[in-house]
Design a protein around this motif. Structure first.
Motif, PDB file in Angstrom:
ATOM      1  N   HIS A 174       0.898  -1.123  -0.002  1.00 13.30           N
ATOM      2  CA  HIS A 174       0.023  -0.001   0.007  1.00 13.30           C
ATOM      3  C   HIS A 174       0.996   1.131   0.072  1.00 13.30           C
ATOM      4  O   HIS A 174       0.340   2.468   0.051  1.00 13.30           O
ATOM      5  CB  HIS A 174      -0.908   0.106   1.287  1.00 13.30           C
ATOM      6  N   THR A 175       2.236   1.123  -0.203  1.00  8.44           N
ATOM      7  CA  THR A 175       2.856   2.298  -0.158  1.00  8.44           C
ATOM      8  C   THR A 175       2.641   3.321  -1.025  1.00  8.44           C
ATOM      9  O   THR A 175       2.683   4.716  -0.624  1.00  8.44           O
ATOM     10  CB  THR A 175       4.416   1.807  -0.262  1.00  8.44           C
ATOM     11  N   LEU A 211      -3.309   3.699   2.858  1.00  6.09           N
ATOM     12  CA  LEU A 211      -2.313   3.504   3.930  1.00  6.09           C
ATOM     13  C   LEU A 211      -2.716   4.230   5.197  1.00  6.09           C
ATOM     14  O   LEU A 211      -2.657   3.753   6.154  1.00  6.09           O
ATOM     15  CB  LEU A 211      -0.972   4.178   3.351  1.00  6.09           C
TER      16      LEU A 211
END
Length: 563
Positions: free
Chosen positions: A486-487, A493
């Protein structure tokens, strides 16, 4: 008819050091034997006070609260705050036992912090949150020492770290304003310079421990830009040479749900003289050392209040009979207390691991890869233990039945004072986002956390502990994978930040439980720590469930959602 009703005996406390298996076992594992022998008498003395004199005084002083007198009989503004008897006694004991000084005297190296916080852990539950000013005092001393401002170091630090009640100072930490609690960059306090002097103007909406001798505070020098970078960190002393508040007025004391013995005030700064701690900017960055320590105190005190609640609930269960048997013999009640004990032990070990890292950092023994881990855990430990404390305190009240809801038993205080722990020094959500920022600054911190979990569980020879360690490893692996996945999706995030933070906090707690339990099996032939680790491993550890942001938005705002 001479009717004599039954009166239930109240729960009792004994020496809170001798009765605390978890604390004593941890200290035997972590402290060198000669050091433990040297410090144990003071810990035992504090344990006796906590379970005896101080606890009795706390119950007797239950109805008293700080009192603000704004005017004297002749119309002079005085703004005098009178604190309670417990706080007066606690102040003297805090100085004499060195609850701040122990960390700065240099005699125990990296072990000074575990010793200091062991004292505070015993002291906290019987002193009506006098640990609040102590936390800020500790943070102020550390912040000033790191600032390099020799004049302020020489002026204040000897007082902040004194063991003499006559010279001991406490410090405030003034950040909160009505424009924003967590968003301190919105501060309205203005710093005006007149030649070489600074004067502060503004309203501090929520200041704790207003009876302290000094404070560190944020203000915006005239002409500086917005946000946290435009703020500066200032030092001020509250009173002039005559003992009067120095261009400071107290609008009111805050009427709070809990921590009612803490004299939390709304202040007006009306040209209060102050001194720059460092440069006239970057105030939020410069006060971070104080926040790191106050959040650590918050974590340890959460563990302490859980321990106190369980001590009372356990003793009560041995005295209270229901349905023909003592509660201590009722399977469902035992199951409830066992779950609470596992949570409390997990909180203890997570908090004290953070304390160990701080001790090693201050002694210059921290490995490079652990620096990011220390910053990350300051947020993770605080948010994890804060939520645990509220849940455990609520269950403790319920374990006492109706007596838990009656004020003059003193039991409701546990829940009211616990509720502040997830709020002060950063709410759960704020700290979860702070953890993400810490990882953005140092992505290796999560790898270091995974390494610590692996190291803590790899020595587990007991099959049940090995299985529990596997749960911790799997949870951290999933958290690391989730973070990587999910960066690039900021919304996802942030939405999952709280679940991510709790997952790694609880996973590390479990690993530390496993580490302690294996040691205890080998060196103490005691299976209770193993039982705590196994029980905790069966509680929710991995909280990273899949979510749908569209569904979440509809639920949060209660807006229509297409079928």
């Amino acid at each position: 008819m001479n009717f004599k009703p039954f009166n239930q005996p109240a729960p009792q406390l004994g020496n809170q050091y001798d009765a605390d298996r978890v604390l004593r076992s941890y200290l035997r594992r972590t402290l060198p034997p000669d050091m433990l022998a040297a410090v144990e008498p003071s810990l035992r003395e504090m344990g006796e006070l906590a379970g005896g004199e101080l606890y009795d005084l706390q119950l007797a002083d239950r109805l008293n609260e700080p009192a603000l007198t704004q005017w004297d009989a002749w119309g002079e503004r005085v703004d005098h705050i009178e604190v309670t008897a417990v706080w007066q006694r606690a102040e003297r004991l805090a100085a004499e036992f060195g609850l701040v000084a122990a960390a700065y005297e240099g005699g125990y190296g990296r072990f000074a912090r575990p010793y200091q916080f062991a004292l505070a852990y015993l002291f906290h539950p019987s002193t009506d949150v006098y640990t609040c000013p102590l936390a800020m005092t500790d943070g102020a001393a550390r912040t000033l020492l790191l600032s390099g401002n020799r004049a302020l170091i020489d002026r204040a630090v000897p007082h902040l770290t004194s063991r003499d009640p006559a010279t001991f100072w406490t410090s405030g930490q003034w950040m909160t304003e009505s424009t924003g609690g967590s968003d301190v960059g919105l501060s309205e306090t203005v710093a005006c310079r007149d030649a070489d002097a600074w004067q502060l103007f503004g309203r501090k909406w929520f200041t704790s421990a207003t009876t302290s001798q000094m404070a560190l505070t944020l203000a915006r020098p005239e002409g500086n830009g917005p946000g946290g970078r435009g703020l500066a960190l200032f030092y001020l002393e509250l009173r002039d040479d005559d003992g009067r508040l120095n261009h400071i007025t107290v609008n009111r004391l805050k009427d709070k749900l809990g921590t009612r013995k803490v004299p939390t005030a709304e202040l007006m700064l009306e040209g209060a003289p102050a001194e720059l701690v460092r440069e006239p900017a970057n105030g939020v960055r410069n006060i971070i050392p104080m926040l790191h320590l106050t959040r650590t105190w918050n974590s340890v005190m959460a563990a302490a209040i859980m321990r106190r609640g369980l001590a009372l609930a356990r003793d009560y269960a041995r005295r209270r009979e229901a349905f023909g048997a003592l509660l201590a013999h009722q399977p469902l009640h035992l199951d409830t207390l066992a779950g609470l004990q596992a949570e409390a032990e997990a909180a203890f070990h997570l908090s004290f691991y953070l304390v160990e890292l701080i001790g090693r950092d201050e002694a210059g023994d921290l490995a490079p890869e652990e620096a990011g881990l220390l910053r990350l855990l300051t947020s993770i430990a605080k948010l994890t233990t804060g939520r645990q404390a509220v849940a455990v305190a609520s269950e403790v009240l319920e374990a006492h039945g109706g007596a838990g809801y009656v004020e003059d038993t003193g039991l409701p205080l546990l829940l009211r004072d616990s509720q502040v722990l997830p709020i002060w020094e950063g709410t759960t959500n704020v700290l979860a986002l702070d953890a993400l920022r810490a990882l953005g600054h140092d992505p290796a911190a999560i790898v270091a956390l995974q390494g610590k979990v692996r190291a803590a569980v790899q020595g587990a020879l007991d099959p049940a502990l090995a299985a529990a360690g596997g749960v911790a490893l799997q949870a951290v692996y999933k958290a690391l994978h989730w973070l990587q996945e999910h960066t690039a999706d900021r919304l996802a995030l942030e939405a999952g930040a709280r679940r991510f933070a709790h997952t790694i906090g609880r996973a590390l707690s479990l690993a530390l439980l496993v580490e302690q339990a294996q040691w205890s099996l080998v060196h103490e032939a005691d299976g209770r720590a193993r039982a705590a680790a196994v029980r905790f491993s069966r509680a929710p550890i991995d909280l990273l469930v899949a979510i749908d942001l569209t569904d979440d938005r509809a639920l949060a705002d209660d807006e229509p959602l297409a079928a």
